[in-house]
Design a protein around this motif. Structure first.
Motif, PDB file in Angstrom:
ATOM      1  N   SER A  21      -4.310  -2.286  -8.467  1.00 53.39           N
ATOM      2  CA  SER A  21      -4.143  -0.833  -8.528  1.00 53.39           C
ATOM      3  C   SER A  21      -3.018  -0.349  -7.629  1.00 53.39           C
ATOM      4  O   SER A  21      -2.192   0.476  -8.031  1.00 53.39           O
ATOM      5  CB  SER A  21      -5.438  -0.124  -8.123  1.00 53.39           C
TER       6      SER A  21
ATOM      7  N   GLY B 211      -9.828  -8.299  -8.020  1.00 57.73           N
ATOM      8  CA  GLY B 211      -9.971  -8.106  -6.583  1.00 57.73           C
ATOM      9  C   GLY B 211      -8.672  -8.374  -5.835  1.00 57.73           C
ATOM     10  O   GLY B 211      -8.594  -8.214  -4.622  1.00 57.73           O
TER      11      GLY B 211
ATOM     12  N   TYR C 235      -4.267   0.551   4.983  1.00 63.19           N
ATOM     13  CA  TYR C 235      -4.180  -0.904   5.129  1.00 63.19           C
ATOM     14  C   TYR C 235      -2.904  -1.243   5.877  1.00 63.19           C
ATOM     15  O   TYR C 235      -1.899  -0.547   5.771  1.00 63.19           O
ATOM     16  CB  TYR C 235      -4.160  -1.608   3.774  1.00 63.19           C
TER      17      TYR C 235
END
Ligand code: ADP
Length: 490
Positions: A45, A41, A14
């Motif tokens: 994590s 969402g 990312y």
């Protein structure tokens, strides 16, 4: 490599952090406890996985669900990050070999359930291992005011205190009202934690409450609008989920069922059918949803009212993850309160019962729909609405929009609707009598037309757009009788 962004790019591919991620990561890496509240969402994590990679030693992640652990470990392994989980499925030799790897520093992350912490093998391991970071995932489970209280979470503090060196402690959750946050801090003994709470506003979600005593009819009238789109219908009990799935199927609406009483195989099969879009509607209890990442869920309809705003927000929030406009509709009747009280009364602990009563009351007020539904939910989670929603109207909930409807259309609409419902029963009767599926008798669109145009003669009936000639001949009389009776009495 000690730069969080470089780690994000190398391991996850990312390009940039989402709001809050960098701050939470940097705080943990600098040795400070953290409390992160990010909506589902939102990317929790990564907030603890990157510190796990940047800090020396091992990161222990306390997680409440085996399926979540497996899922996380699988994702990490795909990214070439050394991780494992300890679940009740492991036999003792396997358990010992995982602990051995962790102790030798081969693993970076180890997922365990809260119950595991105090077991003999694990406690012995923990005294020897170099644990630099302890993560409490789904940290709201620590609180009786949260919606998934897990008593074993209360013992995490004892575990931390039993360690030779206190690790950096990080708590993460997707839902936490201010009171719950306070409990997380105190119960875990977080030391001057860095806190980040992301906005809970989901501007693409439309919220609606419908009061109705006839939920089946209400649901049937809603679903045609979502034809071709995926959605979830939440029920309070397994029984009602099963019965409703049958009913929808009998009405010609493809739907699958999901609840914890079904076999793992059936659950997985139904989930896949729905995930892939083969079956648009999944009728489920709250056992469904955790860890499910389907971006294009266009509607979440609650067939019964859940027991708390936490539940409601989380379940409704499974709609519209792709950012596109999606609907969250609660079908409400006073009987929902009774159904929820049944759960409350089965709860042994008086403290817990009192907490549940208060949450139910908060939900009852939501369903009462006296003020903007969005602002109500945000305020419940301790958020002051941002400037675009700070006005009187959010323009996207049934309370705010009610005042925008043309008043005259409303009574006419309700009458059409009542007739529509009678026509649906005529159709069900015919369906049973002729042993054909309801939609093969007349489509919903046809029934809607009939309800608003109310033809009295065969001729008018057959001229309508959605009533094919041979069906008109075969079934028309029954519908016409109903419509004529209706016209006569109105
Ligand atoms: P949560 O646990 O908060 O529900 P996850 O950690 O599972 O959310 O993240 C949700 C999704 O967003 C995952 O697919 C994850 O890979 C992705 N994601 C997380 N952070 C970023 C980021 N900075 N850029 C792009 N995608 C991200």
């Amino acid at each position: 490599m000690n730069d969080p962004l470089a780690v994000l790019q190398k391991y996850y591919g990312y390009s940039s952090f989402r709001p809050g991620q960098r701050e939470l990561i940097e705080a943990a890496v600098s040795g400070r406890d953290v409390l992160g509240v990010l909506p589902t969402g939102g990317g929790k994590s990564i907030c603890y996985q990157i510190p796990a990679l940047l800090l020396p030693g091992l990161c222990i992640v306390i997680s409440p669900l085996i399926s979540l652990m497996h899922d996380q470990v699988m994702h990490l392994q795909k990214r070439h990050i050394k991780a494992a989980c300890i679940t009740s499925e492991l036999k003792r030799p396997e358990l010992l070999s995982v602990l051995h790897l962790a102790e030798r520093g081969v693993l970076k992350l180890l997922y365990v359930s809260p119950e595991r912490l105090m077991t003999k093998d694990f406690a012995a391991f923990s005294k020897k291992a170099d644990i630099s970071l302890l993560v409490v995932d789904e940290a709201h489970s620590i609180s009786m005011w949260g919606h998934e209280f897990r008593p074993s979470y209360l013992r995490i503090r004892d575990y931390i205190d039993s360690l030779p060196v206190r690790p950096v402690t990080a708590a993460y959750t997707a839902t936490a009202a201010p009171r719950v946050r306070e409990e997380i801090r105190t119960s875990l003994g977080l030391k001057d934690p860095f806190e980040y709470t992301a906005s809970f506003d989901r501007p693409n979600l439309y919220y609606e409450v419908r009061h109705t005593a006839d939920k089946r009819a209400a649901l049937l009238s809603l679903l045609p609008a979502y034809k071709g789109f995926s959605g979830i219908v939440y029920c309070l009990t397994r029984r009602s989920a099963t019965a409703l799935t049958r009913y929808l199927n009998a009405e010609g609406i493809p739907a699958v069922c999901y609840h914890a009483g079904m076999s793992a195989k059936d659950r997985q099969q139904h989930q896949e059918l729905w995930m892939q879009g083969d079956v648009p509607v999944i009728v489920a209890t709250n056992a469904f949803g955790m860890g499910i990442d389907k971006p294009d869920v266009r509607f979440v309809i609650h067939y019964q009212m859940p027991g708390s705003p936490e539940h409601y927000y989380q379940e409704a929030g499974r709609a519209g993850r792709d950012g596109k406009r999606s609907d969250c509709i609660l079908l409400y009747s006073d009987r929902d309160l009774k159904a929820n009280r049944f759960f409350i009364n089965r709860t042994r602990s008086a403290v817990l019962r009192a907490a549940m009563e208060q949450q139910l009351d908060a939900m009852r007020r939501y369903a009462g729909g006296h003020s903007c539904l969005r602002r109500y939910l945000l305020a419940y989670f301790g958020e002051i609405p941002s400037s675009d929603t700070a006005g009187d109207s959010c323009h996207s909930c049934s309370v705010c929009l009610r005042f925008n409807l043309i008043p005259k259309a409303l009574p006419a609409g309700t009458e059409d609707h009542a007739l529509y419902r009678s026509l649906v029963s005529v159709r069900s009767r015919l369906s049973a009598k002729h042993h054909v599926l309801p939609y093969k008798i007349l489509s919903d669109a046809a029934l809607h037309d009939l309800a608003s145009l109310r033809p009295e003669s065969f001729f008018d009936f057959l001229l309508m757009e959605h009533t094919p000639f041979f069906k008109g001949i075969k079934y028309g009389a029954d519908f016409l009788t109903e419509i004529r009776a209706w016209n006569a009495s109105h």
